[in-house]
Write a protein that holds these residues in place. Structure first.
Motif, PDB file in Angstrom:
ATOM      1  N   GLY A  13       0.429  59.169  53.763  1.00  0.00           N
ATOM      2  CA  GLY A  13       0.353  59.268  52.317  1.00  0.00           C
ATOM      3  C   GLY A  13       1.322  58.414  51.520  1.00  0.00           C
ATOM      4  O   GLY A  13       1.425  58.594  50.306  1.00  0.00           O
ATOM      5  N   PHE A  14       2.060  57.489  52.151  1.00  0.00           N
ATOM      6  CA  PHE A  14       2.957  56.669  51.344  1.00  0.00           C
ATOM      7  C   PHE A  14       2.146  55.870  50.328  1.00  0.00           C
ATOM      8  O   PHE A  14       1.194  55.168  50.700  1.00  0.00           O
ATOM      9  N   PRO A  15       2.485  55.996  49.046  1.00  0.00           N
ATOM     10  CA  PRO A  15       1.619  55.445  47.999  1.00  0.00           C
ATOM     11  C   PRO A  15       1.303  53.956  48.114  1.00  0.00           C
ATOM     12  O   PRO A  15       0.146  53.559  47.973  1.00  0.00           O
ATOM     13  N   GLU A  16       2.318  53.130  48.383  1.00  0.00           N
ATOM     14  CA  GLU A  16       2.072  51.683  48.356  1.00  0.00           C
ATOM     15  C   GLU A  16       1.067  51.220  49.404  1.00  0.00           C
ATOM     16  O   GLU A  16       0.084  50.555  49.062  1.00  0.00           O
ATOM     17  N   PRO A  17       1.234  51.562  50.694  1.00  0.00           N
ATOM     18  CA  PRO A  17       0.222  51.116  51.663  1.00  0.00           C
ATOM     19  C   PRO A  17      -1.141  51.762  51.447  1.00  0.00           C
ATOM     20  O   PRO A  17      -2.168  51.124  51.686  1.00  0.00           O
ATOM     21  N   VAL A  18      -1.163  53.019  50.984  1.00  0.00           N
ATOM     22  CA  VAL A  18      -2.437  53.684  50.718  1.00  0.00           C
ATOM     23  C   VAL A  18      -3.230  52.923  49.653  1.00  0.00           C
ATOM     24  O   VAL A  18      -4.425  52.647  49.811  1.00  0.00           O
ATOM     25  N   LEU A  19      -2.555  52.558  48.564  1.00  0.00           N
ATOM     26  CA  LEU A  19      -3.247  51.908  47.454  1.00  0.00           C
ATOM     27  C   LEU A  19      -3.560  50.444  47.762  1.00  0.00           C
ATOM     28  O   LEU A  19      -4.660  49.957  47.463  1.00  0.00           O
ATOM     29  N   GLU A  20      -2.627  49.741  48.387  1.00  0.00           N
ATOM     30  CA  GLU A  20      -2.855  48.331  48.702  1.00  0.00           C
ATOM     31  C   GLU A  20      -3.907  48.141  49.788  1.00  0.00           C
ATOM     32  O   GLU A  20      -4.641  47.148  49.789  1.00  0.00           O
ATOM     33  N   SER A  21      -3.995  49.102  50.716  1.00  0.00           N
ATOM     34  CA  SER A  21      -4.948  48.977  51.826  1.00  0.00           C
ATOM     35  C   SER A  21      -6.402  49.047  51.365  1.00  0.00           C
ATOM     36  O   SER A  21      -7.310  48.664  52.111  1.00  0.00           O
ATOM     37  N   GLU A  22      -6.611  49.547  50.140  1.00  0.00           N
ATOM     38  CA  GLU A  22      -7.980  49.584  49.613  1.00  0.00           C
ATOM     39  C   GLU A  22      -8.552  48.180  49.453  1.00  0.00           C
ATOM     40  O   GLU A  22      -9.763  47.982  49.520  1.00  0.00           O
ATOM     41  N   SER A  23      -7.676  47.189  49.271  1.00  0.00           N
ATOM     42  CA  SER A  23      -8.157  45.809  49.101  1.00  0.00           C
ATOM     43  C   SER A  23      -7.672  44.871  50.207  1.00  0.00           C
ATOM     44  O   SER A  23      -8.079  43.717  50.257  1.00  0.00           O
ATOM     45  N   ASN A  24      -6.798  45.363  51.087  1.00  0.00           N
ATOM     46  CA  ASN A  24      -6.271  44.507  52.150  1.00  0.00           C
ATOM     47  C   ASN A  24      -6.032  45.341  53.405  1.00  0.00           C
ATOM     48  O   ASN A  24      -5.052  46.082  53.493  1.00  0.00           O
ATOM     49  N   ASP A  25      -6.893  45.217  54.387  1.00  0.00           N
ATOM     50  CA  ASP A  25      -6.818  46.021  55.612  1.00  0.00           C
ATOM     51  C   ASP A  25      -5.543  45.776  56.415  1.00  0.00           C
ATOM     52  O   ASP A  25      -5.131  46.622  57.208  1.00  0.00           O
ATOM     53  N   LEU A  26      -4.957  44.604  56.236  1.00  0.00           N
ATOM     54  CA  LEU A  26      -3.780  44.247  57.040  1.00  0.00           C
ATOM     55  C   LEU A  26      -2.483  44.794  56.464  1.00  0.00           C
ATOM     56  O   LEU A  26      -1.448  44.774  57.131  1.00  0.00           O
ATOM     57  N   TYR A  27      -2.533  45.296  55.244  1.00  0.00           N
ATOM     58  CA  TYR A  27      -1.298  45.645  54.542  1.00  0.00           C
ATOM     59  C   TYR A  27      -0.572  46.837  55.168  1.00  0.00           C
ATOM     60  O   TYR A  27       0.647  46.837  55.273  1.00  0.00           O
ATOM     61  N   GLN A  28      -1.327  47.859  55.580  1.00  0.00           N
ATOM     62  CA  GLN A  28      -0.717  49.091  56.100  1.00  0.00           C
ATOM     63  C   GLN A  28       0.242  48.808  57.248  1.00  0.00           C
ATOM     64  O   GLN A  28       1.391  49.268  57.251  1.00  0.00           O
ATOM     65  N   ALA A  29      -0.214  48.051  58.246  1.00  0.00           N
ATOM     66  CA  ALA A  29       0.622  47.783  59.423  1.00  0.00           C
ATOM     67  C   ALA A  29       1.864  46.975  59.042  1.00  0.00           C
ATOM     68  O   ALA A  29       2.965  47.234  59.544  1.00  0.00           O
ATOM     69  N   GLN A  30       1.693  45.986  58.150  1.00  0.00           N
ATOM     70  CA  GLN A  30       2.826  45.172  57.718  1.00  0.00           C
ATOM     71  C   GLN A  30       3.858  46.032  56.977  1.00  0.00           C
ATOM     72  O   GLN A  30       5.064  45.913  57.189  1.00  0.00           O
ATOM     73  N   TRP A  31       3.365  46.893  56.085  1.00  0.00           N
ATOM     74  CA  TRP A  31       4.258  47.734  55.305  1.00  0.00           C
ATOM     75  C   TRP A  31       5.021  48.694  56.211  1.00  0.00           C
ATOM     76  O   TRP A  31       6.235  48.876  56.063  1.00  0.00           O
ATOM     77  N   MET A  32       4.321  49.317  57.153  1.00  0.00           N
ATOM     78  CA  MET A  32       4.961  50.273  58.060  1.00  0.00           C
ATOM     79  C   MET A  32       6.034  49.604  58.915  1.00  0.00           C
ATOM     80  O   MET A  32       7.116  50.157  59.116  1.00  0.00           O
ATOM     81  N   ASP A  33       5.757  48.396  59.410  1.00  0.00           N
ATOM     82  CA  ASP A  33       6.756  47.661  60.191  1.00  0.00           C
ATOM     83  C   ASP A  33       8.040  47.473  59.390  1.00  0.00           C
ATOM     84  O   ASP A  33       9.148  47.706  59.878  1.00  0.00           O
ATOM     85  N   ASN A  34       7.872  47.048  58.145  1.00  0.00           N
ATOM     86  CA  ASN A  34       9.029  46.801  57.287  1.00  0.00           C
ATOM     87  C   ASN A  34       9.726  48.094  56.894  1.00  0.00           C
ATOM     88  O   ASN A  34      10.958  48.143  56.806  1.00  0.00           O
TER      89      ASN A  34
END
Length: 412
Positions: free
Chosen positions: A177-198
Motif C-alpha cells: 500500500g505505499f502510495p507512490e509505487p501504487v499510484l505510479e504503477s498504474e502507468s508504469n509496470d516497472l516502477y514498483q520494483a525500482q521504488w522498492m529497491d530504493n
C-alpha cells in the motif's frame, strides 16, 4: 488528486482535544500529505530541510515565541530536544487545544520523546501505507463499528456490504500500500520494483545506519531477507541466529529495531486462557506485503498463489488490514494477539477491547471446511466469546455455524 485517508477524521477530532497531535509511521506512507491536507493554512516546517532545521534548532525558544500555535513540524525525530521545548511552550497555555501537528518516522526517538516529555499533552496516531479501501477510494467498511458497538451476536454482520471486489483485494495484497509505487504503477509496470529497491536501500543505509551506527549493516540486510521467509510464522530465534551466524540477543535486538521502525509488527501470544497451555513464542509479519513480496522476488499474483508463503502472506495482509481499520476509529484499549496451544490448536488473530474478545481465523481458500473451524470454536467456548470470524476469499458473508461468521476479504 491526493486520496482521503481514513485517519483524517480521527486526527481532526484529536486536534480539538489536545494541544498537539503526532502522526507517526513508516517513511513514504503519506504523513506529510495528510497533515498538509488537514491544516493547509498552518505554517509548515520540515526538519529534513536544512533551512527549516537551522531555523528551529538555532534558537528554539525564540522560534516558539514567534510561533505559538498553528504549526506543522514534519520529521520531528530529527531534533529530539524539540519535545522538551514543546512541553514548556504548551504548559504556558495548557488549556489551548490544536496548536501543533507533528509527524515522525523510522525512529524510536519520537516515541521516547513523546512519552517522556509530552505525556498528557499530545495524542499519537499511527499511520500506515494505504489500506485497501483507501487505495480504491472507498469508505472505511461498516465491519469495525459493528464490532466496536459490542453487538452480542453474529447477526450484526448479516447486512454488511462492500463496493470492493476480490480482484481489488488481491491486487492490494500483491503490491502492498505505499502510495507512490501504487499510484505510479498504474502507468508504469516497472516502477514498483525500482521504488522498492530504493526504499529498502534507503531504510538500511540512511535510517538504520543513522539511528544505530554500531549495528552490523551487512548482517542486518541478510536478516531482512531471512525474515521475509518467516513472515506470519512463530519465530524460532535460535534457528534464525544459526542461519545468520550470530546470537539470539542480536536477533531479539533486530526484531525490536524493525518493529520500532514500522517495517515489521511483532505480535504477542494470547495467554488469557486458563484451560489450555499456550505457546509463548512471538509471531510477526511485514506490515506491508509489497515489501515482503519484493524481498521474496514475487511480482505476479499467479506466482504468489503457488508460492509456499501464500497462506502466510494472506494472513499477514488481513491482520494488518484489520489493525488499520480499528486504528482508524476512536476506539481505545485495543489489544492484538494470536493464539496457539501446545496441542496445536490455534487462532490466527485475536482482538480485545471494551466489546470483549473476538477471535479471527484467516483462510486463503474460498470455501471453509467444518474441520477447519475446530480451533476457532474451541477458543470461543473456552474464552466465552460472543462469536468468531473467518476471513477468506469467499463471495459473500455467510454463517458457518451458530457462532462463526465468514466475512470475505473484500469486506474488511
Amino acid at each position: 488528486m491526493d486520496k482521503i485517508r481514513h485517519i483524517a477524521g480521527k486526527v481532526d477530532q484529536l486536534l480539538h482535544m489536545f494541544p498537539a497531535v503526532a502522526v507517526i509511521g513508516p517513511r513514504q506512507c503519506g504523513k506529510s500529505t495528510l497533515v498538509k491536507q488537514l491544516r493547509p493554512d498552518w505554517k509548515y516546517y520540515d526538519l529534513e530541510s536544512p533551512d527549516d532545521y537551522q531555523l528551529i534548532t538555532d534558537d528554539p525558544i525564540a522560534f516558539f515565541t514567534l510561533n505559538t500555535d498553528k504549526v506543522i513540524i514534519d520529521e520531528a525525530q530529527q531534533y529530539p530536544d524539540l519535545f522538551r521545548v514543546l512541553r514548556s511552550v504548551i504548559d504556558e497555555n495548557r488549556k489551548l487545544k490544536g496548536r501543533f501537528l507533528l509527524t515522525g518516522s523510522s525512529s524510536p526517538e519520537i516515541v521516547k520523546g513523546i512519552t517522556e516529555s509530552l505525556a498528557g499533552r499530545i495524542a499519537t496516531v499511527e499511520m500506515w501505507p494505504f489500506k485497501q479501501t483507501e487505495r480504491f477510494d472507498q469508505p472505511l467498511p461498516d465491519l469495525y463499528e459493528r464490532i466496536l458497538s459490542g453487538a452480542d451476536g453474529i447477526e450484526a454482520f448479516s447486512d454488511l456490504s462492500t463496493s470492493m471486489t476480490l480482484a481489488h483485494s488481491m491486487q492490494a495484497l500483491l503490491q502492498g500500500g505505499f502510495p507512490e509505487p501504487v499510484l505510479e504503477s498504474e502507468s508504469n509496470d516497472l516502477y514498483q520494483a525500482q521504488w522498492m529497491d530504493n526504499y529498502i536501500a534507503n531504510y538500511i543505509n540512511r535510517d538504520i545506519r543513522g539511528l544505530f551506527p554500531k549495528l552490523n549493516i551487512h548482517v542486518y540486510r541478510r536478516f531482512l531477507s531471512l525474515l521475509a521467509h518467516h513472515s506470519g510464522h512463530q519465530l524460532n530465534m535460535s534457528s534464525m541466529a544459526r542461519a545468520l551466524e550470530t546470537t539470539v540477543p542480536t536477533i531479539k535486538e533486530y526484531l525490536d529495531i524493525i518493529h520500532q521502525t514500522f517495517l515489521w509488527r511483532n505480535v504477542q501470544p494470547f495467554s488469557n486462557n486458563p484451560l489450555k497451555k499456550v505457546q509463548k513464542s512471538n509471531k510477526g509479519f511485514f506490515r506491508d506485503t509489497g515489501v515482503l513480496h519484493h524481498l521474496l522476488k514475487i511480482n505476479q499474483l499467479d506466482a504468489l498463489l503457488v508460492h509456499p508463503v501464500a497462506g502466510f502472506s494472506f494472513e499477514s495482509f488481513v491482520t494488518e488490514e484489520l489493525i488499520r481499520g480499528f486504528q482508524s476509529t476512536m476506539a481505545t484499549q485495543l489489544e492484538y494477539s494470536y493464539y496457539r496451544t501446545v496441542d496445536k490448536s490455534e487462532v490466527d488473530f485475536v482482538i480485545e477491547g471494551t466489546f470483549g474478545v473476538i477471535p479471527i481465523e484467516v483462510k486463503l481458500n474460498t470455501v471453509v471446511k467444518r474441520q477447519a473451524l475446530r480451533g476457532l470454536e474451541g477458543f470461543i467456548s473456552d474464552v466465552k466469546c460472543p462469536y468468531g470470524i473467518v476471513i477468506n476469499r469467499g463471495k459473500r458473508v455467510e454463517f458457518l455455524s451458530e457462532r462463526v461468521v465468514q466475512i470475505p476479504v473484500q469486506y474488511i
